[in-house]
Motif scaffolding. Structure first.
Motif, PDB file in Angstrom:
ATOM      1  N   ASP A 157       0.839  -1.204   0.000  1.00  0.00           N
ATOM      2  CA  ASP A 157       0.000   0.000   0.000  1.00  0.00           C
ATOM      3  C   ASP A 157       0.874   1.254   0.000  1.00  0.00           C
ATOM      4  O   ASP A 157       0.577   2.242   0.655  1.00  0.00           O
ATOM      5  N   ASP A 158       1.982   1.156  -0.767  1.00  0.00           N
ATOM      6  CA  ASP A 158       2.947   2.256  -0.844  1.00  0.00           C
ATOM      7  C   ASP A 158       2.687   3.047  -2.118  1.00  0.00           C
ATOM      8  O   ASP A 158       3.202   2.724  -3.185  1.00  0.00           O
ATOM      9  N   HIS A 159       1.893   4.103  -2.006  1.00  0.00           N
ATOM     10  CA  HIS A 159       1.505   4.863  -3.193  1.00  0.00           C
ATOM     11  C   HIS A 159       2.602   5.797  -3.688  1.00  0.00           C
ATOM     12  O   HIS A 159       2.415   6.483  -4.692  1.00  0.00           O
ATOM     13  N   GLU A 160       3.736   5.792  -3.003  1.00  0.00           N
ATOM     14  CA  GLU A 160       4.887   6.563  -3.473  1.00  0.00           C
ATOM     15  C   GLU A 160       5.998   5.627  -3.938  1.00  0.00           C
ATOM     16  O   GLU A 160       7.139   6.048  -4.122  1.00  0.00           O
ATOM     17  N   ALA A 161       5.655   4.347  -4.167  1.00  0.00           N
ATOM     18  CA  ALA A 161       6.676   3.341  -4.477  1.00  0.00           C
ATOM     19  C   ALA A 161       7.521   3.728  -5.678  1.00  0.00           C
ATOM     20  O   ALA A 161       8.746   3.555  -5.676  1.00  0.00           O
ATOM     21  N   LEU A 162       6.902   4.247  -6.721  1.00  0.00           N
ATOM     22  CA  LEU A 162       7.639   4.529  -7.949  1.00  0.00           C
ATOM     23  C   LEU A 162       8.632   5.670  -7.781  1.00  0.00           C
ATOM     24  O   LEU A 162       9.562   5.819  -8.581  1.00  0.00           O
TER      25      LEU A 162
END
Length: 389
Positions: free
Chosen positions: A145-150
Protein backbone atom coordinates in the motif's frame (compact mmCIF):
# COMPACT_ATOMS: atom_id res chain seq x y z
CA UNK A 1 10.09 -22.19 4.04
CA UNK A 2 6.89 -23.93 2.96
CA UNK A 3 5.15 -23.37 -0.33
CA UNK A 4 5.79 -20.75 -2.97
CA UNK A 5 4.92 -17.15 -2.19
CA UNK A 6 3.31 -14.83 -4.73
CA UNK A 7 6.62 -12.98 -5.15
CA UNK A 8 8.51 -16.23 -5.64
CA UNK A 9 5.99 -17.36 -8.25
CA UNK A 10 6.22 -13.97 -9.98
CA UNK A 11 10.01 -14.18 -10.13
CA UNK A 12 9.92 -17.68 -11.64
CA UNK A 13 7.40 -16.66 -14.28
CA UNK A 14 9.38 -13.50 -15.05
CA UNK A 15 12.43 -15.64 -15.69
CA UNK A 16 10.35 -17.91 -17.91
CA UNK A 17 8.98 -15.05 -20.03
CA UNK A 18 12.31 -13.20 -20.17
CA UNK A 19 11.10 -9.86 -18.82
CA UNK A 20 13.59 -10.01 -15.97
CA UNK A 21 16.23 -9.81 -18.72
CA UNK A 22 14.43 -7.03 -20.62
CA UNK A 23 13.47 -9.44 -23.39
CA UNK A 24 10.15 -11.02 -24.39
CA UNK A 25 10.90 -14.68 -25.09
CA UNK A 26 7.27 -15.70 -24.42
CA UNK A 27 4.04 -14.21 -23.07
CA UNK A 28 2.04 -14.96 -19.95
CA UNK A 29 -1.46 -15.02 -21.44
CA UNK A 30 -1.10 -14.32 -25.14
CA UNK A 31 -0.23 -16.75 -27.94
CA UNK A 32 3.25 -15.80 -29.12
CA UNK A 33 2.58 -17.05 -32.67
CA UNK A 34 0.03 -14.27 -33.05
CA UNK A 35 2.81 -11.71 -32.49
CA UNK A 36 5.15 -12.98 -35.21
CA UNK A 37 5.01 -9.65 -37.04
CA UNK A 38 5.65 -7.56 -33.94
CA UNK A 39 8.97 -5.86 -33.26
CA UNK A 40 10.98 -6.81 -30.18
CA UNK A 41 9.99 -3.52 -28.54
CA UNK A 42 6.30 -4.16 -29.21
CA UNK A 43 6.58 -7.61 -27.68
CA UNK A 44 8.34 -6.26 -24.61
CA UNK A 45 5.74 -3.52 -24.13
CA UNK A 46 2.97 -6.10 -24.26
CA UNK A 47 4.81 -8.44 -21.88
CA UNK A 48 5.34 -5.57 -19.44
CA UNK A 49 1.59 -4.90 -19.51
CA UNK A 50 0.86 -8.61 -18.98
CA UNK A 51 3.27 -8.89 -16.06
CA UNK A 52 1.84 -5.83 -14.34
CA UNK A 53 -1.60 -7.38 -14.83
CA UNK A 54 -0.39 -10.60 -13.18
CA UNK A 55 0.84 -8.62 -10.17
CA UNK A 56 -2.58 -6.96 -9.93
CA UNK A 57 -4.42 -10.29 -10.19
CA UNK A 58 -2.18 -11.83 -7.52
CA UNK A 59 -3.29 -9.07 -5.16
CA UNK A 60 -6.92 -8.52 -6.16
CA UNK A 61 -8.11 -11.61 -8.02
CA UNK A 62 -10.32 -11.19 -11.09
CA UNK A 63 -13.38 -9.11 -10.12
CA UNK A 64 -15.97 -8.14 -12.78
CA UNK A 65 -14.46 -4.65 -12.87
CA UNK A 66 -10.91 -5.97 -13.40
CA UNK A 67 -10.16 -4.02 -16.59
CA UNK A 68 -11.24 -0.61 -15.33
CA UNK A 69 -9.76 -1.13 -11.85
CA UNK A 70 -6.42 -2.31 -13.22
CA UNK A 71 -6.10 0.58 -15.68
CA UNK A 72 -6.96 3.09 -12.94
CA UNK A 73 -4.43 1.51 -10.58
CA UNK A 74 -1.74 1.45 -13.27
CA UNK A 75 -2.37 5.07 -14.20
CA UNK A 76 -2.21 6.16 -10.55
CA UNK A 77 1.04 4.23 -10.19
CA UNK A 78 2.75 5.81 -13.20
CA UNK A 79 1.53 9.29 -12.24
CA UNK A 80 3.93 9.02 -9.28
CA UNK A 81 6.95 8.55 -11.55
CA UNK A 82 9.61 11.12 -10.66
CA UNK A 83 11.14 10.95 -14.13
CA UNK A 84 10.75 14.28 -15.93
CA UNK A 85 10.42 12.55 -19.29
CA UNK A 86 7.55 10.33 -18.10
CA UNK A 87 5.78 13.25 -16.43
CA UNK A 88 6.00 15.23 -19.65
CA UNK A 89 4.39 12.36 -21.54
CA UNK A 90 1.52 12.27 -19.04
CA UNK A 91 0.92 15.97 -19.54
CA UNK A 92 1.37 15.87 -23.31
CA UNK A 93 -1.21 13.13 -23.77
CA UNK A 94 -3.71 14.59 -21.27
CA UNK A 95 -6.46 14.73 -23.92
CA UNK A 96 -6.09 11.05 -24.76
CA UNK A 97 -7.76 8.20 -22.84
CA UNK A 98 -5.84 6.47 -20.09
CA UNK A 99 -5.04 3.38 -22.14
CA UNK A 100 -3.44 5.49 -24.88
CA UNK A 101 -1.46 7.45 -22.32
CA UNK A 102 -0.25 4.26 -20.66
CA UNK A 103 0.79 2.82 -24.00
CA UNK A 104 2.87 5.91 -24.67
CA UNK A 105 4.44 5.63 -21.21
CA UNK A 106 5.42 2.03 -22.01
CA UNK A 107 6.93 3.23 -25.28
CA UNK A 108 8.99 5.77 -23.37
CA UNK A 109 10.12 3.15 -20.86
CA UNK A 110 11.33 0.94 -23.71
CA UNK A 111 13.28 3.61 -25.49
CA UNK A 112 16.95 2.65 -25.46
CA UNK A 113 18.75 3.52 -28.68
CA UNK A 114 20.22 0.26 -29.93
CA UNK A 115 22.08 1.74 -32.87
CA UNK A 116 24.99 2.90 -30.74
CA UNK A 117 25.47 -0.48 -29.10
CA UNK A 118 27.62 -3.44 -30.03
CA UNK A 119 26.00 -6.30 -31.94
CA UNK A 120 26.66 -8.91 -29.26
CA UNK A 121 23.90 -10.80 -27.49
CA UNK A 122 23.94 -9.00 -24.14
CA UNK A 123 23.62 -5.56 -25.78
CA UNK A 124 20.66 -6.66 -27.87
CA UNK A 125 18.96 -8.69 -25.20
CA UNK A 126 19.52 -6.70 -22.02
CA UNK A 127 19.25 -3.11 -23.27
CA UNK A 128 15.82 -2.82 -21.61
CA UNK A 129 16.50 -4.93 -18.54
CA UNK A 130 15.45 -2.14 -16.15
CA UNK A 131 11.81 -2.24 -17.21
CA UNK A 132 11.51 -5.06 -14.69
CA UNK A 133 11.91 -2.47 -11.94
CA UNK A 134 8.44 -1.24 -12.93
CA UNK A 135 7.11 -4.68 -12.02
CA UNK A 136 8.99 -4.81 -8.71
CA UNK A 137 7.79 -1.38 -7.64
CA UNK A 138 4.21 -2.03 -8.81
CA UNK A 139 4.22 -5.09 -6.55
CA UNK A 140 5.28 -2.85 -3.67
CA UNK A 141 2.71 -0.24 -4.70
CA UNK A 142 -0.09 -2.80 -4.38
CA UNK A 143 1.02 -5.14 -1.61
CA UNK A 144 2.64 -2.64 0.76
CA UNK A 145 0.00 0.00 0.00
CA UNK A 146 2.95 2.26 -0.84
CA UNK A 147 1.50 4.86 -3.19
CA UNK A 148 4.89 6.56 -3.47
CA UNK A 149 6.68 3.34 -4.48
CA UNK A 150 7.64 4.53 -7.95
CA UNK A 151 9.45 7.51 -6.47
CA UNK A 152 12.01 4.93 -5.31
CA UNK A 153 12.79 4.02 -8.92
CA UNK A 154 16.03 6.02 -9.18
CA UNK A 155 17.37 4.57 -5.94
CA UNK A 156 16.47 1.02 -7.02
CA UNK A 157 18.06 1.57 -10.44
CA UNK A 158 21.19 3.07 -8.90
CA UNK A 159 21.61 0.11 -6.52
CA UNK A 160 21.12 -2.23 -9.48
CA UNK A 161 23.96 -0.50 -11.33
CA UNK A 162 26.21 -0.85 -8.28
CA UNK A 163 25.49 -4.60 -8.24
CA UNK A 164 26.45 -4.75 -11.93
CA UNK A 165 29.70 -2.87 -11.28
CA UNK A 166 30.56 -5.17 -8.38
CA UNK A 167 29.93 -8.21 -10.57
CA UNK A 168 31.98 -6.77 -13.44
CA UNK A 169 34.92 -6.17 -11.13
CA UNK A 170 34.65 -9.45 -9.21
CA UNK A 171 37.48 -10.94 -11.30
CA UNK A 172 39.71 -7.99 -10.40
CA UNK A 173 39.24 -5.97 -13.59
CA UNK A 174 36.48 -4.01 -15.33
CA UNK A 175 37.51 -4.41 -18.95
CA UNK A 176 36.41 -2.42 -22.00
CA UNK A 177 33.61 -4.83 -22.83
CA UNK A 178 32.20 -4.60 -19.30
CA UNK A 179 32.41 -0.80 -19.39
CA UNK A 180 30.42 -0.84 -22.63
CA UNK A 181 27.91 -3.17 -21.02
CA UNK A 182 27.60 -0.79 -18.06
CA UNK A 183 26.82 2.09 -20.42
CA UNK A 184 23.99 0.01 -21.89
CA UNK A 185 22.60 -0.60 -18.42
CA UNK A 186 23.02 3.06 -17.49
CA UNK A 187 21.00 4.10 -20.54
CA UNK A 188 18.34 1.53 -19.69
CA UNK A 189 18.17 2.74 -16.10
CA UNK A 190 17.12 6.23 -17.23
CA UNK A 191 18.83 7.82 -14.21
CA UNK A 192 18.86 11.55 -13.66
CA UNK A 193 20.79 13.98 -11.49
CA UNK A 194 22.82 12.85 -8.50
CA UNK A 195 22.16 9.13 -8.95
CA UNK A 196 23.57 9.22 -12.48
CA UNK A 197 26.62 11.20 -11.36
CA UNK A 198 27.31 8.74 -8.52
CA UNK A 199 26.96 5.75 -10.85
CA UNK A 200 29.49 7.24 -13.27
CA UNK A 201 31.82 8.09 -10.37
CA UNK A 202 31.85 4.46 -9.22
CA UNK A 203 32.42 3.27 -12.79
CA UNK A 204 35.60 5.34 -12.83
CA UNK A 205 36.78 4.81 -9.24
CA UNK A 206 35.33 1.42 -8.33
CA UNK A 207 32.49 0.29 -6.07
CA UNK A 208 32.02 -1.75 -2.90
CA UNK A 209 29.12 -2.82 -0.72
CA UNK A 210 29.34 0.60 0.96
CA UNK A 211 28.40 2.14 -2.40
CA UNK A 212 24.85 0.84 -2.01
CA UNK A 213 22.28 3.08 -0.43
CA UNK A 214 20.17 1.47 2.31
CA UNK A 215 19.13 -1.71 0.53
CA UNK A 216 15.48 -2.77 1.10
CA UNK A 217 16.44 -6.31 2.06
CA UNK A 218 12.83 -7.04 2.97
CA UNK A 219 11.96 -6.59 -0.72
CA UNK A 220 12.82 -10.13 -1.81
CA UNK A 221 11.78 -9.49 -5.41
CA UNK A 222 14.29 -6.64 -5.73
CA UNK A 223 17.10 -8.54 -4.01
CA UNK A 224 16.58 -11.43 -6.42
CA UNK A 225 16.77 -8.94 -9.29
CA UNK A 226 20.13 -7.64 -8.02
CA UNK A 227 21.40 -11.21 -7.96
CA UNK A 228 20.01 -11.86 -11.46
CA UNK A 229 21.76 -8.78 -12.87
CA UNK A 230 25.04 -9.75 -11.24
CA UNK A 231 24.86 -13.24 -12.69
CA UNK A 232 23.97 -11.89 -16.14
CA UNK A 233 26.98 -9.59 -16.05
CA UNK A 234 29.27 -12.48 -15.18
CA UNK A 235 27.69 -14.84 -17.72
CA UNK A 236 28.33 -12.18 -20.37
CA UNK A 237 31.95 -13.35 -20.31
CA UNK A 238 30.93 -17.01 -20.74
CA UNK A 239 33.55 -18.18 -18.26
CA UNK A 240 32.72 -18.04 -14.53
CA UNK A 241 35.89 -17.85 -12.48
CA UNK A 242 36.33 -18.88 -8.86
CA UNK A 243 36.60 -15.29 -7.64
CA UNK A 244 33.34 -14.47 -9.42
CA UNK A 245 31.52 -17.33 -7.68
CA UNK A 246 32.95 -16.14 -4.37
CA UNK A 247 31.49 -12.72 -5.13
CA UNK A 248 28.06 -14.20 -5.95
CA UNK A 249 28.07 -16.12 -2.65
CA UNK A 250 29.08 -12.97 -0.80
CA UNK A 251 26.42 -10.85 -2.51
CA UNK A 252 23.78 -13.45 -1.64
CA UNK A 253 24.74 -13.18 2.01
CA UNK A 254 24.78 -9.38 1.81
CA UNK A 255 21.22 -9.46 0.41
CA UNK A 256 20.18 -12.03 3.04
CA UNK A 257 19.18 -14.54 0.37
CA UNK A 258 19.15 -18.31 0.78
CA UNK A 259 21.23 -20.87 -1.11
CA UNK A 260 18.22 -21.93 -3.15
CA UNK A 261 17.73 -18.31 -4.29
CA UNK A 262 21.15 -18.32 -5.90
CA UNK A 263 20.64 -21.80 -7.38
CA UNK A 264 17.29 -20.81 -8.86
CA UNK A 265 18.64 -17.57 -10.29
CA UNK A 266 21.50 -19.40 -11.97
CA UNK A 267 19.12 -22.05 -13.31
CA UNK A 268 16.73 -19.39 -14.61
CA UNK A 269 19.53 -17.60 -16.46
CA UNK A 270 20.96 -20.82 -17.87
CA UNK A 271 17.51 -21.90 -19.03
CA UNK A 272 17.04 -18.52 -20.67
CA UNK A 273 20.32 -18.88 -22.53
CA UNK A 274 19.61 -22.47 -23.58
CA UNK A 275 15.96 -22.22 -24.56
CA UNK A 276 15.14 -18.64 -25.52
CA UNK A 277 15.08 -17.18 -29.02
CA UNK A 278 18.51 -15.63 -28.51
CA UNK A 279 20.24 -18.94 -27.76
CA UNK A 280 21.82 -19.20 -31.21
CA UNK A 281 23.52 -15.81 -30.94
CA UNK A 282 24.91 -16.60 -27.49
CA UNK A 283 25.64 -20.31 -27.74
CA UNK A 284 27.20 -20.31 -31.20
CA UNK A 285 30.22 -22.12 -29.78
CA UNK A 286 29.63 -25.79 -28.95
CA UNK A 287 32.01 -25.66 -26.00
CA UNK A 288 30.08 -22.75 -24.51
CA UNK A 289 26.81 -24.66 -24.92
CA UNK A 290 28.25 -27.71 -23.20
CA UNK A 291 29.56 -25.62 -20.30
CA UNK A 292 26.22 -23.91 -19.73
CA UNK A 293 24.30 -27.18 -20.06
CA UNK A 294 26.74 -29.04 -17.81
CA UNK A 295 26.59 -26.32 -15.18
CA UNK A 296 22.80 -26.43 -15.20
CA UNK A 297 22.70 -30.24 -14.90
CA UNK A 298 25.16 -30.15 -12.00
CA UNK A 299 23.10 -27.57 -10.17
CA UNK A 300 19.88 -29.52 -10.61
CA UNK A 301 21.58 -32.61 -9.21
CA UNK A 302 22.53 -30.67 -6.06
CA UNK A 303 18.98 -29.35 -5.66
CA UNK A 304 17.51 -32.84 -6.05
CA UNK A 305 20.03 -34.31 -3.58
CA UNK A 306 19.13 -31.70 -0.99
CA UNK A 307 15.46 -32.57 -1.31
CA UNK A 308 15.77 -36.27 -2.12
CA UNK A 309 14.05 -37.63 1.00
CA UNK A 310 11.03 -35.39 0.67
CA UNK A 311 10.96 -35.82 -3.09
CA UNK A 312 10.93 -39.62 -2.75
CA UNK A 313 7.92 -39.41 -0.47
CA UNK A 314 6.10 -37.10 -2.85
CA UNK A 315 6.97 -39.24 -5.87
CA UNK A 316 5.68 -42.37 -4.17
CA UNK A 317 2.22 -40.81 -4.28
CA UNK A 318 2.27 -40.33 -8.04
CA UNK A 319 2.54 -43.63 -9.92
CA UNK A 320 2.01 -42.00 -13.34
CA UNK A 321 4.72 -39.41 -12.74
CA UNK A 322 7.23 -42.06 -11.67
CA UNK A 323 6.53 -43.96 -14.88
CA UNK A 324 7.13 -40.91 -17.03
CA UNK A 325 10.34 -40.07 -15.17
CA UNK A 326 11.68 -43.55 -15.80
CA UNK A 327 10.57 -43.44 -19.42
CA UNK A 328 12.45 -40.16 -19.91
CA UNK A 329 15.69 -41.94 -18.97
CA UNK A 330 15.52 -44.15 -22.05
CA UNK A 331 13.48 -42.27 -24.63
CA UNK A 332 12.19 -38.82 -25.51
CA UNK A 333 8.85 -37.90 -23.98
CA UNK A 334 6.09 -36.61 -26.21
CA UNK A 335 4.94 -32.99 -25.89
CA UNK A 336 1.83 -34.16 -24.06
CA UNK A 337 3.88 -36.27 -21.64
CA UNK A 338 6.28 -33.40 -20.95
CA UNK A 339 3.35 -31.11 -20.18
CA UNK A 340 1.85 -33.75 -17.89
CA UNK A 341 5.18 -34.10 -16.06
CA UNK A 342 5.47 -30.35 -15.70
CA UNK A 343 1.95 -29.97 -14.28
CA UNK A 344 2.40 -32.81 -11.77
CA UNK A 345 5.80 -31.47 -10.71
CA UNK A 346 4.30 -28.03 -10.18
CA UNK A 347 2.01 -29.59 -7.58
CA UNK A 348 4.96 -31.26 -5.85
CA UNK A 349 7.25 -28.22 -5.77
CA UNK A 350 4.70 -26.15 -3.90
CA UNK A 351 6.12 -27.77 -0.78
CA UNK A 352 9.75 -27.65 -2.01
CA UNK A 353 10.63 -24.17 -3.31
CA UNK A 354 14.16 -25.16 -4.28
CA UNK A 355 12.68 -27.49 -6.89
CA UNK A 356 10.50 -24.79 -8.40
CA UNK A 357 12.92 -24.50 -11.32
CA UNK A 358 10.99 -27.43 -12.80
CA UNK A 359 8.38 -24.83 -13.69
CA UNK A 360 10.81 -23.36 -16.19
CA UNK A 361 10.83 -24.35 -19.88
CA UNK A 362 12.87 -27.40 -20.78
CA UNK A 363 12.62 -28.95 -17.32
CA UNK A 364 11.53 -32.34 -18.61
CA UNK A 365 14.83 -32.98 -20.41
CA UNK A 366 16.59 -33.15 -17.04
CA UNK A 367 14.27 -35.69 -15.47
CA UNK A 368 16.83 -38.50 -15.91
CA UNK A 369 18.84 -36.74 -13.20
CA UNK A 370 16.20 -37.84 -10.72
CA UNK A 371 16.85 -41.45 -11.62
CA UNK A 372 20.57 -40.83 -11.19
CA UNK A 373 20.12 -39.37 -7.71
CA UNK A 374 17.18 -41.49 -6.53
CA UNK A 375 17.73 -44.97 -8.01
CA UNK A 376 16.98 -46.78 -4.77
CA UNK A 377 14.45 -44.36 -3.38
CA UNK A 378 11.71 -45.17 -5.87
CA UNK A 379 9.44 -47.65 -4.04
CA UNK A 380 9.56 -51.18 -5.46
CA UNK A 381 5.82 -51.04 -6.03
CA UNK A 382 6.49 -48.69 -8.93
CA UNK A 383 9.26 -50.67 -10.63
CA UNK A 384 6.76 -52.15 -13.04
CA UNK A 385 6.64 -48.70 -14.64
CA UNK A 386 10.28 -48.92 -15.64
CA UNK A 387 11.02 -49.12 -19.33
CA UNK A 388 13.19 -52.10 -20.25
CA UNK A 389 16.47 -51.17 -21.90
Amino acid sequence: MNGITAQHHLHLLSGKTGIVFGYASRFLFFNKEDSSRWTDDEKLKFLLFETLLLVYIQKNGTPPTLKADFIDSLYTYYSKYNSKSIQSWLLFWVKEDKITRLENIFSKRIDVSKGIFDNRWWFKTMSNVFVYLDVILFDRFLNDDDHEALRSYSEYAYNSLIAILLAAGSDGLVDEKEQSMFNVFLSSANLEGEYKENALYHLKHGAGYASFTDLPKNDKLFCRFLLDLSLLTIFGNHEVEETEMEFINGLSRELELEDYDMEESMAIIEHFLLYSDIKNSFLSNKNVYEKVYGSLSSRWTKVILRNKDKLAVELSQSKELVGLIKKSATQELTSEEKEKVKMQFMDIVKSMPALAIFMLPGGAILLPLILKVLPTLIPSAFRDNEVDK
